[in-house]
Design an enzyme around this catalytic site. Structure first.
Site, PDB file in Angstrom:
ATOM      1  N   GLU A 268       0.887  -1.178   0.000  1.00  0.00           N
ATOM      2  CA  GLU A 268       0.000   0.000   0.000  1.00  0.00           C
ATOM      3  C   GLU A 268       0.908   1.206   0.000  1.00  0.00           C
ATOM      4  O   GLU A 268       1.584   1.474   0.989  1.00  0.00           O
ATOM      5  CB  GLU A 268      -0.874   0.022   1.264  1.00  0.00           C
ATOM      6  CG  GLU A 268      -1.791  -1.161   1.430  1.00  0.00           C
ATOM      7  CD  GLU A 268      -2.826  -1.259   0.344  1.00  0.00           C
ATOM      8  OE1 GLU A 268      -3.093  -0.252  -0.339  1.00  0.00           O
ATOM      9  OE2 GLU A 268      -3.353  -2.358   0.147  1.00  0.00           O
TER      10      GLU A 268
ATOM     11  N   CYS B  89      -2.421   8.864   3.308  1.00  0.00           N
ATOM     12  CA  CYS B  89      -2.138   8.292   1.986  1.00  0.00           C
ATOM     13  C   CYS B  89      -3.281   8.582   1.014  1.00  0.00           C
ATOM     14  O   CYS B  89      -3.090   8.621  -0.186  1.00  0.00           O
ATOM     15  CB  CYS B  89      -1.936   6.791   2.105  1.00  0.00           C
ATOM     16  SG  CYS B  89      -3.317   5.963   2.895  1.00  0.00           S
TER      17      CYS B  89
END
Ligand code: NAP
Length: 674
Positions: free
Chosen positions: A256, A295
């Site tokens: 990720e 993020c």
């Protein structure tokens, strides 16, 4: 000074040789120390594989789901400890809530899904059985069982609690032990969280270990039953995924990473519409929450060219009302970046973006803060850039300044907006603010393949919408390309990353034994008393009752039609029914057959069957005419305990006619006393 410890093979280990200093994001003072070069990483792997794994695998999915729930509730009681520690990471109270409460909430969702969507057993069945032979005595089905190794979780600094729990919950539910390695900058918060969980005594030994500081050469000792789940920068991901041992042994590696997420203002969203207001509010929130260190934060703001000025003005007005400073102050809207080095990195990246875009809000050399020393803490102001030529620009589409930084850019038409979205080369999320379903559909067709999640918001959804930046445990988190190509969460999908899917083939009896779920064609146990007289505990998988048969008459059909009001022509008018491609003439109602079936199989006296709670997968397979006879086969397919008093029994029911042809099939659900 905090000694941030690791938890290795059942022991807390202090920081030691090679330890790194950790400074407060607010004062710049060193507050903690973490890392120990002498950590026995091979011993940790062995402890997880030999002690944690076997104990976890003995538990059922429901046992592990109950454990998650207990852990989450225990953490909730102790969350103030985590809040108190988190201020030094630069985060405000509302940031802590995203991290701490968000992590606990994620764990609770997995606990609940584990009990509702997984069996109280050791094997997860992935899809229905497939008939592979003509007579039904050779079948196949897909099953999932836990990996027999260890999950190594490497996390980013920005969510020291959520980042750990969102990976840990599906891992433990799968039945796999974890070794967690948080980012060093905020590992003191993770360490406290791990300590709270371990001290609760809720987890079996070896289920969770912690590395504070460097991971040493742990990755070089992984094998095919292990899995790595990484969250962090694309740069680190590339370094780690190239590890020859991981490649050679096909160790699962999920990544990720950062991405250049965008938000699009629909052309229909004029100023003063709900969508315009929502858009501005969302961009502001995404720029300032966690000081932009998310993020999923909006890095690119894609706006119809005619609205650029209005949007810049509206976002700037909101940003200028945001107080920056000591996160402990209630009035503070945005705290600090996590560290001086993160500040340095953000300023370096904004310089790159600045070469292609004009800074229209926020000056890192001239801004004010409240309650802290700007020269000591890692403070930056929110910075909004305007890129007038996004087609020729490159840095605005590939440079992630991991802070309160975003670039606004114009689009001409929807195709252009889609092209700009996809210039991120794979993102975690894009949001679209529109009230026009056609815009939503066109963007989906053009951009879904480049995104892990698409978030649409408008006047209808705004009261309940959860936010562009919030990964939800129910929904997949991750994205293609630049975002790492990984997937996490997404409900039970997230658990599958820690399980092996295996195709098993064999006779129905063999598949029934493996899956603990009766497969048609398997042995029917017919030597027991009527199954409605038997308790949940006594009932065995495969126990079967064969009913007498009953003839369906024209009078039955007429009575049912007039009693219920269902005088549909297929039941009432022979000629009209005959003209229909499905019917030979007047036929019995499907619901009449179901009612007769119940009349054929129930045992009427009070007994262990407490309630009929539903019916799944109903199929009417052949018409039944007046004069036909039906009979029922009722088999115990599956049992799911619910509580100390009762459990759910799933029955496989087949109705056949006098020619032994199946006319209907379904699964009946009842609650049965224990
Ligand atoms: P990072 O520098 O890439 O570090 C991530 C993790 O990798 C940290 O735990 C770090 O540990 C560890 N690490 C670094 N080198 C390693 C090595 N050689 N072996 C083993 N582990 C190693 O990222 P970060 O600065 O912590 O986080 C910010 C980045 O994460 C941003 O780019 C952000 O977009 C991304 N992020 C992505 C997601 C997502 O879900 N996609 C979520 C959050 C953040 P140390 O701290 O000890 O170096």
């Amino acid at each position: 000074m905090l000694d941030v410890q690791s938890f290795a093979a059942g022991q807390w280990v202090s920081s030691g040789a090679g330890a790194r200093n950790i400074a407060s994001a607010i004062t710049g003072d060193v507050i903690a120390q973490a890392g120990n070069d002498a950590l026995d990483v091979q011993g940790m792997l062995g402890f997880a594989r030999d002690t944690g794994g076997p104990t976890l695998r003995k538990m059922t999915f429901h046992d592990r789901a109950r454990m998650l729930k207990a852990l989450a509730l225990h953490l909730r009681e102790h969350r103030q400890t985590l809040y108190d520690l988190s201020y030094d990471t630069g985060a405000t109270l509302s940031d802590h809530k995203i991290d701490v409460d968000g992590g606990i909430g994620t764990m609770l969702v997995f606990a609940s899904k584990g009990r509702r969507e997984m069996p109280d057993a050791h094997v997860y069945l992935d899809g229905p059985p497939e008939q592979l032979g003509r007579a039904g005595q050779f079948m196949g089905r897909h099953i999932c069982t836990p990996l027999q190794g260890v999950a190594v979780h490497i996390n980013a600094f920005n969510f020291p609690v959520w980042g750990m729990l969102e990976k840990l919950a599906p891992t433990l539910l799968a039945g796999v032990p974890a070794i967690v390695k948080p980012a060093t900058a905020t590992c003191y918060v993770t360490e406290a969280c791990v300590r709270i969980m371990l001290n609760s005594g809720i987890m079996p030994k070896g289920a969770l270990q912690l590395v504070s500081g460097g991971l040493g050469d742990m990755l070089d000792h992984l094998d095919c039953q292990d899995a790595v789940a990484f969250t962090g920068s694309a740069h680190t991901a590339l370094k780690l995924r190239r590890n020859p041992v991981l490649l050679e042994r096909s160790v699962r590696f999920a990544s990720e990473q950062d991405s250049l997420n965008a938000s699009v203002l629909g052309q229909d969203a004029e100023p003063n519409t709900a969508e315009f207001e929502l858009f501005v509010k969302e961009v502001h929130r995404e720029m300032t929450a966690k000081a932009g260190q998310k993020c999923t934060a909006i890095r690119r703001i894609i706006v119809p060219e005619a609205r650029i000025d209005a949007v810049i003005a509206a976002i700037s007005a909101r940003l200028s009302n945001t107080t920056i400073g000591d996160p402990r102050n209630e009035a503070t809207g945005m705290g600090a970046l996590v560290s001086a080095s993160q500040k340095h990195d953000v300023l370096k990246k904004t310089a790159l973006i600045g070469a292609e875009a004009e800074r229209v809000f926020g000056n890192p050399d001239d801004f004010s803060i409240e309650g802290a020393d700007k020269d000591k803490g890692a403070f930056v102001p929110p910075m909004l850039f305007h890129c007038a030529n996004p087609d020729t620009a490159q840095r605005v589409h590939d440079t992630e300044a991991f802070g309160p930084v975003s670039t606004i850019m114009p689009y001409r038409d929807l195709d252009h907006a889609i092209a700009l979205l996809n210039k991120g080369k794979g993102s975690l999320v894009a949001s679209v603010f529109t009230n026009d379903g056609n815009v939503a559909r066109d963007i989906t067709l053009g951009a879904a393949a480049f995104h892990g999640r698409l978030y649409f918001n408008n006047r209808s959804s705004m009261a309940e919408a959860t936010g562009h930046g919030a990964p939800l445990p129910h929904m997949v988190h991750g994205g293609p390309g630049r975002a790492g190509g990984g997937e996490e969460l997404g409900g039970i999908r997230g658990v599958m990353h820690y399980m092996q899917r295996t195709a098993v083939q064999g006779s129905p009896d063999i598949l029934t034994a493996i899956g603990q779920q009766w497969v048609p064609g398997a042995t029917e146990k017919t030597d027991k008393p009527h199954p409605f007289t038997r308790s949940f505990t006594a009932l065995e998988i495969g126990e079967t009752f064969h009913s007498d048969s009953r003839q369906v008459t024209l009078e039955d059909i007429e009575t049912f039609a007039h009693f219920t009001g269902d005088t549909f022509y297929a039941h009432m008018d022979d000629e009209a029914a005959r003209a229909n491609p499905f019917f030979p003439g007047r036929v019995a109602h499907g619901y009449l057959l179901l009612s007769f079936a119940a009349g054929l199989f129930v045992q009427p006296d009070p007994g262990p069957v407490l309630a009929n709670t539903g019916l799944d997968n109903l199929r009417f397979m052949a018409p039944v005419e007046a004069g036909d006879s039906i009979k029922v086969r009722l088999s115990v397919k599956h049992k799911t305990p619910r509580n100390d008093e009762y459990g759910e029994v799933r029955w496989h029911v087949t109705l056949t006619n006098q020619k032994e042809e199946a006319v209907a099939e379904y699964e009946l659900l009842t609650m049965n006393a224990v």
